[in-house]
Design a protein around this motif. Structure first.
Motif, PDB file in Angstrom:
ATOM      1  N   TYR A 195      -1.485  -5.856   1.366  1.00 12.43           N
ATOM      2  CA  TYR A 195      -1.888  -4.868   2.571  1.00 12.43           C
ATOM      3  C   TYR A 195      -1.243  -5.272   3.604  1.00 12.43           C
ATOM      4  CZ  TYR A 195      -5.948  -5.338  -0.912  1.00 12.43           C
ATOM      5  OH  TYR A 195      -6.893  -5.301  -1.841  1.00 12.43           O
ATOM      6  N   ARG A 204     -13.002 -10.022  -0.815  1.00 12.98           N
ATOM      7  CA  ARG A 204     -12.658  -8.857   0.201  1.00 12.98           C
ATOM      8  C   ARG A 204     -11.894  -9.466   1.331  1.00 12.98           C
ATOM      9  NH1 ARG A 204     -16.171  -4.608  -1.296  1.00 12.98           N
ATOM     10  NH2 ARG A 204     -18.119  -5.281  -2.125  1.00 12.98           N
ATOM     11  N   VAL A 224     -11.772  -4.837   3.234  1.00 20.05           N
ATOM     12  CA  VAL A 224     -11.279  -4.133   2.128  1.00 20.05           C
ATOM     13  C   VAL A 224     -11.477  -4.911   1.042  1.00 20.05           C
ATOM     14  CG1 VAL A 224      -8.862  -3.380   1.643  1.00 20.05           C
ATOM     15  CG2 VAL A 224      -9.562  -3.504   3.978  1.00 20.05           C
ATOM     16  N   GLN A 225     -11.552  -4.251  -0.107  1.00 20.30           N
ATOM     17  CA  GLN A 225     -11.752  -4.788  -1.338  1.00 20.30           C
ATOM     18  C   GLN A 225     -10.553  -5.430  -2.016  1.00 20.30           C
ATOM     19  OE1 GLN A 225     -14.478  -2.728  -4.268  1.00 20.30           O
ATOM     20  NE2 GLN A 225     -13.077  -3.272  -5.691  1.00 20.30           N
ATOM     21  N   ARG A 228      -4.325  -2.216   5.450  1.00 20.91           N
ATOM     22  CA  ARG A 228      -4.057  -0.994   4.819  1.00 20.91           C
ATOM     23  C   ARG A 228      -3.441  -1.538   3.338  1.00 20.91           C
ATOM     24  NH1 ARG A 228      -1.941   0.933   9.446  1.00 20.91           N
ATOM     25  NH2 ARG A 228      -3.339   1.979  10.760  1.00 20.91           N
ATOM     26  N   PRO A 229      -3.962  -0.984   2.076  1.00 23.65           N
ATOM     27  CA  PRO A 229      -3.282  -1.592   0.843  1.00 23.65           C
ATOM     28  C   PRO A 229      -1.907  -0.691   0.842  1.00 23.65           C
ATOM     29  CG  PRO A 229      -5.582  -0.508   0.510  1.00 23.65           C
ATOM     30  CD  PRO A 229      -5.335  -0.331   1.835  1.00 23.65           C
ATOM     31  N   THR A 281      -6.275  -3.847  11.420  1.00 30.51           N
ATOM     32  CA  THR A 281      -6.685  -2.969  10.218  1.00 30.51           C
ATOM     33  C   THR A 281      -5.853  -3.403   9.282  1.00 30.51           C
ATOM     34  OG1 THR A 281      -6.758  -1.215  12.029  1.00 30.51           O
ATOM     35  CG2 THR A 281      -6.635  -0.586   9.767  1.00 30.51           C
ATOM     36  N   SER A 302     -11.060  -9.046   5.450  1.00 28.09           N
ATOM     37  CA  SER A 302     -11.425  -8.592   6.848  1.00 28.09           C
ATOM     38  C   SER A 302     -10.493  -9.340   7.949  1.00 28.09           C
ATOM     39  CB  SER A 302     -12.729  -8.729   6.905  1.00 28.09           C
ATOM     40  OG  SER A 302     -13.119 -10.021   7.178  1.00 28.09           O
ATOM     41  N   GLY A 340     -12.713  -4.009   8.578  1.00 21.56           N
ATOM     42  CA  GLY A 340     -12.721  -4.065   7.017  1.00 21.56           C
ATOM     43  C   GLY A 340     -14.330  -3.942   6.707  1.00 21.56           C
TER      44      GLY A 340
END
Lengths: 181, 227
Positions: free
Chosen positions: B217, B148, B166-167, B225-226, B223, B150, B164
């Protein structure tokens, strides 16, 4: 070119961050609970608001390395109070001829009963710093003689004698305002 | 006696009134925090990394950092840090012409002690610019772990809340059998002038196994974002 980070370095940073969050909470809590109280204590001792805040902030910064590692956080307030009082005392010790720099005692208001008009708090600040600290810790902070002795690093007997002499001195100043000059 | 008590009572009242007249400035906590943080930040490994990153960014249009490894696999049952495979990663990174080199953090005795208390396995860490930190961590569940990402930002006094996570890749993308045995093939940030930074991650499920395609990302502040 490449950069690599050792695992140790990364974990160190991570651990520091975790510690920081916990310390941040401890600091905020201590501040909320004790800061104003300590500023007031310093103010009663010095009569200078700005100096009181500076000294109290100094006390937090100086005491923090010890406070952050305290297992028993209930000891933190006493440690902070002791640090504030010591900083005030150090401040006054730096002035070699202390009496030269003593705050001027208040003038009696003409036509008014002197005993009512005298600002006792201001008179307390005309006392030498050790007597002053004894009086303030005993009668403002409501500490016992033992607690006062612990804060000031002196014996209980010295607290008793200093407080007794301070009260007698204050009483004389109140009764005989001319002796204040 | 009562006269004496009366005088003490007046003294108490006078001192309390005096104490109550003291004012407290609203920004005192910030000042204390700042003074406490100053020496800590001065020696922070993050600052060392940040200065390195700034220097690298000045020299190149693309700033890139990192690549930790999990070769050998740390024993997470004892919550120890992932083993560093700096040599492996350096060899891999030498093929990457867009990579830059910030200062390498060194493990001190203190860090070794501190890491024992850290329970979250950190696979890698980036510093973007001077004040954004991106962490790649492993979320262990059963015999697998999920990577993950972050990010958090330094506001001048403290780290902000971590955004996050985010995976990265599939859930359970790394093998775990008491020790993490996967491999971080790539973990870096690409910062082109006038464009948002992007973070690239490639993982291998087993140490020495094939690397995945890059997971990319976009980093907008903190933040992720993929892309």
């Amino acid at each position: 070119m490449a950069a690599s980070f050792t695992g140790d370095g990364m974990m160190f940073t991570m651990a520091v961050r975790a510690d920081s969050a916990a310390e941040e909470a401890t600091l905020a809590e201590l501040f909320a609970e004790r800061y104003a109280e300590l500023v007031r204590l310093a103010y009663v001792l010095t009569g200078d608001n700005e100096l009181s805040e500076d000294l109290t902030q100094d006390a937090f910064v100086k005491a923090w390395p010890k406070l952050r590692g305290l297992r028993d956080q209930s000891k933190a307030p006493a440690y902070l109070r002791q640090t504030v009082v010591n900083l005030v005392r150090q401040r006054y010790r730096r002035v070699l001829v202390e009496r030269k720099h003593l705050p001027k005692p208040p003038e009696p208001v003409p036509g008014v009963d002197v005993s009512d008009a005298i600002d006792l708090a201001a008179l307390v600040r005309t006392l030498p710093i050790r007597k002053r600290a004894c009086v303030v810790l005993r009668y403002y902070a409501d500490l016992s003689e033992e607690e006062t002795a612990a804060v000031l690093g002196i014996s209980v007997g010295t607290v008793k004698s200093q407080t007794h002499r301070a009260l007698r001195q204050l009483a004389q100043l109140v009764e005989k305002p001319e002796s204040r000059g | 006696m009562s006269e004496h008590n009366d005088f003490e009572g007046r003294l108490r009242d006078a001192l309390r009134t005096e104490g109550d007249s003291a004012r407290v400035s609203p920004d005192a906590l910030g000042k204390i925090r700042g003074r406490i943080e100053q020496p800590r930040r001065k020696h922070s490994p993050k600052r060392v990394i940040a200065f390195g990153a700034i220097a690298a960014a000045a020299a190149c249009t693309t700033a890139v950092i990192v690549v930790p490894q999990l070769t050998g696999g740390p024993d997470l049952r004892s919550a120890s840090a992932p083993e560093s495979a700096a040599k492996d990663s350096a060899a891999q990174q030498d093929n990457d012409t867009s990579a830059a080199k910030p200062s390498e953090t060194e493990a001190s005795g203190e860090s070794r002690m501190r890491q024992e208390s850290a329970a979250v396995p950190v696979l890698g860490e980036l510093v973007v610019g001077e004040d954004v930190n991106v962490l790649l961590t492993a979320d262990i569940s059963g015999d697998t772990a999920t990577a993950r990402l972050s990010a958090s930002k330094w506001d001048g006094a403290k780290w902000g809340s971590r955004q996050g996570p985010v995976q990265v890749g599939a859930a359970g993308g790394l093998a775990f059998d008491g020790r993490l045995s996967g491999h971080v093939c790539e973990f870096r940030v690409v910062q082109a002038p006038g464009k948002p930074a992007t973070v690239r991650v490639r993982l291998a499920q087993q140490s020495g196994g094939a690397c995945s395609d890059a997971y990319v990302y976009e980093l907008d502040g903190t933040t992720l974002r993929p892309k």
